[in-house]
Design an enzyme around this catalytic site. Structure first.
Site, PDB file in Angstrom:
ATOM      1  N   GLN A  76       0.746  -1.172  -0.029  1.00  0.00           N
ATOM      2  CA  GLN A  76      -0.105   0.003  -0.055  1.00  0.00           C
ATOM      3  C   GLN A  76       0.901   1.366   0.032  1.00  0.00           C
ATOM      4  O   GLN A  76       0.538   2.350   0.492  1.00  0.00           O
ATOM      5  CB  GLN A  76      -0.866   0.073   1.293  1.00  0.00           C
ATOM      6  CG  GLN A  76      -2.285  -0.839   0.959  1.00  0.00           C
ATOM      7  CD  GLN A  76      -3.127  -0.211  -0.197  1.00  0.00           C
ATOM      8  OE1 GLN A  76      -3.090   0.923  -0.423  1.00  0.00           O
ATOM      9  NE2 GLN A  76      -3.679  -1.256  -0.738  1.00  0.00           N
ATOM     10  N   SER A  77       1.938   1.020  -0.721  1.00  0.00           N
ATOM     11  CA  SER A  77       2.971   2.219  -0.590  1.00  0.00           C
ATOM     12  C   SER A  77       2.405   3.418  -1.199  1.00  0.00           C
ATOM     13  O   SER A  77       1.981   3.434  -2.466  1.00  0.00           O
ATOM     14  CB  SER A  77       4.221   1.842  -1.347  1.00  0.00           C
ATOM     15  OG  SER A  77       5.061   2.966  -1.780  1.00  0.00           O
ATOM     16  N   ASN A  78       2.193   4.695  -0.623  1.00  0.00           N
ATOM     17  CA  ASN A  78       1.809   5.961  -1.136  1.00  0.00           C
ATOM     18  C   ASN A  78       3.144   6.356  -2.456  1.00  0.00           C
ATOM     19  O   ASN A  78       2.667   7.158  -3.148  1.00  0.00           O
ATOM     20  CB  ASN A  78       1.740   6.878  -0.170  1.00  0.00           C
ATOM     21  CG  ASN A  78       0.751   6.603   0.953  1.00  0.00           C
ATOM     22  OD1 ASN A  78      -0.370   6.446   0.589  1.00  0.00           O
ATOM     23  ND2 ASN A  78       1.041   6.674   2.166  1.00  0.00           N
TER      24      ASN A  78
END
Ligand code: PLP
Length: 374
Positions: free
Chosen positions: A92-94
């Protein structure tokens, strides 16, 4: 915003000209300057004035802190005539999401190496939160397990993919984890200059004693602390580490400072607090309730992984030692991450407000003249 999506020559603030490397260009991707406003977080000690800088407003798909770093990193990628961007992060890396979107604006292909659990590494990762945006803009997603990530490391993993793409005739450019290299750090050196300018235009003489920010890969605190120290802000920077121990981050941070030939000791310019709680990307019910209560009380939606943990950590420190914070003017930097909330909906269900079926049992006479649909 006149320069939006254009490459511009870059000149650093006068107090940062001794740093090296100095980026030659920047590519305008973020909506700047982001607003600063009062933020009456529940639980503040008496006389403590809290303000918030809305770096969650740097864009829509590009929202958050990573886009400031990408302005410098991707300008370099264009200079090097890359046609493909590779980067790496959590599932879920921004950072990976912002990189995928920014690459598309620049007409570059994107390959993302995303870390997930051993159980899920062979499966379709789905379309929740950041993944929806990444896959929607056509990023190539390569899943790896946490075990592979920790044994091989992000540098070797990105290099392996780089060599593979080079053999296929591509010109890949690797953006490091979180965009936290010397170039990316300039994004938050510039943010310090932006805050200086914003304070200068005020008539109330506002100055900040402290700046508070979440710390994940270290580039944001490196830039803002260096900028605050070298420039006119002179605020004490507090970082809340969410993915590792403070000791680990002092080392990372010193490495970034040395990479910029800053000649300063990191412990002189930042105070790193442990904000991990139960661990990276793990939210306790208390943390989620806090994020929910802050949204209800102030309208500001924090993210559960970074800004939520940092604000939760800040309030806990204030509760433990209110004397330390009384009368202070503090700037909290909201680093974005709203999309990460979608990954927590299962945990959030019991916290959100109630709903009901609207009572229209007794037939309400229709008002005429507005058409059948409305
Ligand atoms: C990446 C990230 C951070 C941490 O920034 P670093 O420069 O990696 O330390 C904080 N908040 C959000 C929402 C992020 O995505």
């Amino acid at each position: 915003m006149a320069n939006f999506l254009t490459k511009q020559p870059y000149s650093p603030p006068s107090w940062a000209t001794h740093l090296s490397p100095i980026p030659s260009h920047t590519f305008s991707l973020a909506h700047l300057p982001t607003p600063i406003h009062r933020w009456n977080l529940p639980g503040l000690p008496d006389g403590t004035e809290l303000w918030i800088k809305r770096d969650d407003f740097t864009g829509m798909e590009l929202s958050g802190n990573k886009v400031r770093k990408l302005e410098f990193i991707l300008a370099d990628a264009i200079d090097q005539q890359a046609d493909t961007i590779i980067t790496i992060g959590g599932v879920q890396s921004n950072h990976c999401r912002a990189t995928a979107v920014a690459s598309n604006y620049l007409n570059l292909d994107t390959h993302l190496i995303l870390r997930t659990t051993k159980l899920l590494v062979e499966e379709d990762p789905g379309l929740v939160g950041n993944l929806l945006v990444e896959r929607f803009v056509g990023a190539n997603v390569h899943l790896i397990s946490k075990e592979e990530f920790s044994s091989i490391g992000s540098e070797a993993l990105t290099n392996t993919l780089k060599e593979k793409l080079e053999k296929e005739g591509r010109k890949p450019y690797v953006v490091p984890r979180g965009g936290s290299n010397a170039l990316g750090t300039w994004g938050y050196i510039e943010a310090a200059r932006e805050i200086e300018e914003q304070l200068k235009t005020r008539t109330d003489g506002l100055q900040f004693d402290d700046i508070v920010v979440a710390c994940g890969s270290g580039g944001t605190i490196a830039g803002i602390s260096l900028g605050s120290w070298l420039g006119t802000l002179k605020a004490k920077v507090h970082a809340f580490s969410v993915s590792n121990d403070p000791e680990y981050f002092y080392d990372v941070f010193q490495g970034i400072l040395d990479g910029l030939q800053a000649g300063v000791n990191c412990r002189d310019i930042v105070n790193i607090h442990n904000g991990q709680g139960k661990g990276y990307a793990v939210s306790t019910p208390e943390e989620l309730k806090f994020v929910k209560d802050v949204a209800c009380a102030t309208g500001v939606i924090l993210d559960p992984l970074y800004s939520g943990k940092a604000a939760y950590g800040l309030i806990n420190e204030m509760t433990k030692d209110p004397k330390n914070w009384e009368g202070k003017k503090i700037l909290f930097i909201h680093t974005g991450g709203l999309l990460g909330l979608y990954d927590k909906v299962d945990q959030m269900g019991s916290l959100v407000g109630s709903w009901c079926r609207m009572d229209v049992q007794e037939s309400v006479p229709r008002k005429d003249g507005v058409g059948k649909m409305f």
